[in-house]
Design a protein around this motif. Structure first.
Motif, PDB file in Angstrom:
ATOM      1  N   GLY A   1     -11.603   1.118  -1.643  1.00  0.00           N
ATOM      2  CA  GLY A   1     -13.049   0.953  -1.737  1.00  0.00           C
ATOM      3  C   GLY A   1     -13.443  -0.513  -1.834  1.00  0.00           C
ATOM      4  O   GLY A   1     -14.531  -0.905  -1.408  1.00  0.00           O
ATOM      5  N   GLU A   2     -12.560  -1.334  -2.391  1.00  0.00           N
ATOM      6  CA  GLU A   2     -12.800  -2.782  -2.464  1.00  0.00           C
ATOM      7  C   GLU A   2     -12.713  -3.401  -1.076  1.00  0.00           C
ATOM      8  O   GLU A   2     -13.537  -4.215  -0.694  1.00  0.00           O
ATOM      9  CB  GLU A   2     -11.751  -3.467  -3.340  1.00  0.00           C
ATOM     10  N   ALA A   3     -11.655  -3.017  -0.353  1.00  0.00           N
ATOM     11  CA  ALA A   3     -11.416  -3.554   0.992  1.00  0.00           C
ATOM     12  C   ALA A   3     -10.316  -2.724   1.638  1.00  0.00           C
ATOM     13  O   ALA A   3      -9.438  -2.219   0.938  1.00  0.00           O
ATOM     14  CB  ALA A   3     -10.972  -5.014   0.914  1.00  0.00           C
ATOM     15  N   PRO A   4     -10.343  -2.577   2.955  1.00  0.00           N
ATOM     16  CA  PRO A   4      -9.247  -1.879   3.625  1.00  0.00           C
ATOM     17  C   PRO A   4      -7.933  -2.595   3.328  1.00  0.00           C
ATOM     18  O   PRO A   4      -7.884  -3.824   3.262  1.00  0.00           O
ATOM     19  CB  PRO A   4      -9.607  -1.993   5.105  1.00  0.00           C
TER      20      PRO A   4
ATOM     21  N   GLN B   1       0.207  -3.489  -0.253  1.00  0.00           N
ATOM     22  CA  GLN B   1      -0.810  -4.324  -0.898  1.00  0.00           C
ATOM     23  C   GLN B   1      -1.441  -3.586  -2.080  1.00  0.00           C
ATOM     24  O   GLN B   1      -1.698  -4.179  -3.123  1.00  0.00           O
ATOM     25  CB  GLN B   1      -1.879  -4.719   0.122  1.00  0.00           C
ATOM     26  N   MET B   2      -1.671  -2.285  -1.923  1.00  0.00           N
ATOM     27  CA  MET B   2      -2.230  -1.495  -3.027  1.00  0.00           C
ATOM     28  C   MET B   2      -1.286  -1.530  -4.227  1.00  0.00           C
ATOM     29  O   MET B   2      -1.704  -1.786  -5.355  1.00  0.00           O
ATOM     30  CB  MET B   2      -2.455  -0.046  -2.588  1.00  0.00           C
ATOM     31  N   GLN B   3      -0.010  -1.268  -3.969  1.00  0.00           N
ATOM     32  CA  GLN B   3       0.973  -1.250  -5.049  1.00  0.00           C
ATOM     33  C   GLN B   3       1.082  -2.634  -5.698  1.00  0.00           C
ATOM     34  O   GLN B   3       1.140  -2.757  -6.922  1.00  0.00           O
ATOM     35  CB  GLN B   3       2.329  -0.799  -4.521  1.00  0.00           C
TER      36      GLN B   3
ATOM     37  N   MET C   1      -6.888   8.081  -7.941  1.00  0.00           N
ATOM     38  CA  MET C   1      -8.113   7.368  -8.307  1.00  0.00           C
ATOM     39  C   MET C   1      -7.950   5.867  -8.076  1.00  0.00           C
ATOM     40  O   MET C   1      -8.825   5.211  -7.516  1.00  0.00           O
ATOM     41  CB  MET C   1      -8.464   7.673  -9.766  1.00  0.00           C
ATOM     42  N   ALA C   2      -6.813   5.319  -8.480  1.00  0.00           N
ATOM     43  CA  ALA C   2      -6.572   3.885  -8.315  1.00  0.00           C
ATOM     44  C   ALA C   2      -6.534   3.499  -6.840  1.00  0.00           C
ATOM     45  O   ALA C   2      -7.125   2.484  -6.438  1.00  0.00           O
ATOM     46  CB  ALA C   2      -5.263   3.492  -8.998  1.00  0.00           C
ATOM     47  N   LEU C   3      -5.854   4.299  -6.029  1.00  0.00           N
ATOM     48  CA  LEU C   3      -5.754   3.983  -4.598  1.00  0.00           C
ATOM     49  C   LEU C   3      -7.107   4.064  -3.916  1.00  0.00           C
ATOM     50  O   LEU C   3      -7.450   3.198  -3.102  1.00  0.00           O
ATOM     51  CB  LEU C   3      -4.735   4.900  -3.924  1.00  0.00           C
TER      52      LEU C   3
ATOM     53  N   TYR D   1      -5.559   1.243   5.524  1.00  0.00           N
ATOM     54  CA  TYR D   1      -6.420   2.390   5.221  1.00  0.00           C
ATOM     55  C   TYR D   1      -7.773   1.913   4.716  1.00  0.00           C
ATOM     56  O   TYR D   1      -7.892   0.836   4.145  1.00  0.00           O
ATOM     57  CB  TYR D   1      -5.768   3.276   4.150  1.00  0.00           C
ATOM     58  N   GLU D   2      -8.778   2.768   4.949  1.00  0.00           N
ATOM     59  CA  GLU D   2     -10.120   2.485   4.435  1.00  0.00           C
ATOM     60  C   GLU D   2     -10.686   3.752   3.807  1.00  0.00           C
ATOM     61  O   GLU D   2     -10.249   4.863   4.105  1.00  0.00           O
ATOM     62  CB  GLU D   2     -11.036   1.979   5.547  1.00  0.00           C
ATOM     63  N   LEU D   3     -11.648   3.562   2.927  1.00  0.00           N
ATOM     64  CA  LEU D   3     -12.287   4.668   2.223  1.00  0.00           C
ATOM     65  C   LEU D   3     -13.278   5.364   3.152  1.00  0.00           C
ATOM     66  O   LEU D   3     -14.016   4.707   3.889  1.00  0.00           O
ATOM     67  CB  LEU D   3     -13.011   4.112   0.988  1.00  0.00           C
TER      68      LEU D   3
END
Length: 189
Positions: free
Chosen positions: A17-20, A25-27, A10-12, A77-79
């Motif tokens: 969803g905010e930005a690719p 960077q996600m972590q 869910m967090a990823l 990655y992108e949503l």
């Protein structure tokens, strides 16, 4: 295909969803935003495994792969549309339905009879110290963060504080009952 829901997935999905962005960077954002209190990113491998699963299930897609000088290759990655819908459904479910979770502490309480009452009391009193320290830390964080962040970014910390306070009160009472001899059992193990 129904992807297995998890707080990390869910967090990823929320982040891309905010930005690719790439996995590191996600972590990093999860840690910078102190969301690692509610999402386990201690093992970098779990982030990559979850990304692989989201990619395989079509919830995210590779936007680009690049390599900067003297740096490892990074995949951004992108949503996807399916990812957006899945994320929205997960959020509705996670907010509305109580999940069946199995944390360690209630399980330990259920089987505390394997220790003598004095040992249980000592362990609970030790737990009280860490609970009080964490509560003080949360209070400080909430006060400081509340000065510059809108409340919507603090609600999970407010929830954690309420749960922690309830646990602290319960453990304090339980330790007191053990100390006063109001809770006792024949230890035989």
């Amino acid at each position: 295909m129904s992807t297995r829901r998890s707080p990390l997935a869910m967090a990823l999905l929320s982040l891309v969803g905010e930005a690719p962005m790439h996995a590191y960077q996600m972590q990093r954002l999860i840690k910078e935003r102190h969301k690692d209190d509610v999402v386990n990113v201690a093992q970098r491998n779990s982030v990559y495994q979850t990304i692989d699963r989201l990619l395989r299930d079509g919830l995210i897609a590779v936007r680009e792969t690049s390599r900067e000088e003297n740096r490892p290759e990074r995949t951004v990655y992108e949503l996807t549309g399916a990812g957006r819908e899945t994320l929205r459904q997960w959020m509705r479910t996670m907010l509305s339905a109580r999940a069946r979770e199995f944390p360690e502490f209630p399980a330990a309480l259920a089987f505390m009879l394997v220790l003598p009452p004095d040992e249980v009391r000592a362990a609970l009193e030790e737990r009280l110290v860490s609970l009080e320290a964490r509560l003080a830390e949360l209070d400080t964080d909430l006060t400081e963060s509340g000065r510059f962040l809108p409340r919507v970014f603090l609600v999970e910390s407010e929830y954690q504080r309420a749960v922690l306070k309830a646990e602290l009160d319960h453990v304090r009472g339980l330790a007191g009952d053990l100390r006063a001899g109001l809770l006792d059992w024949d230890y035989r193990l």
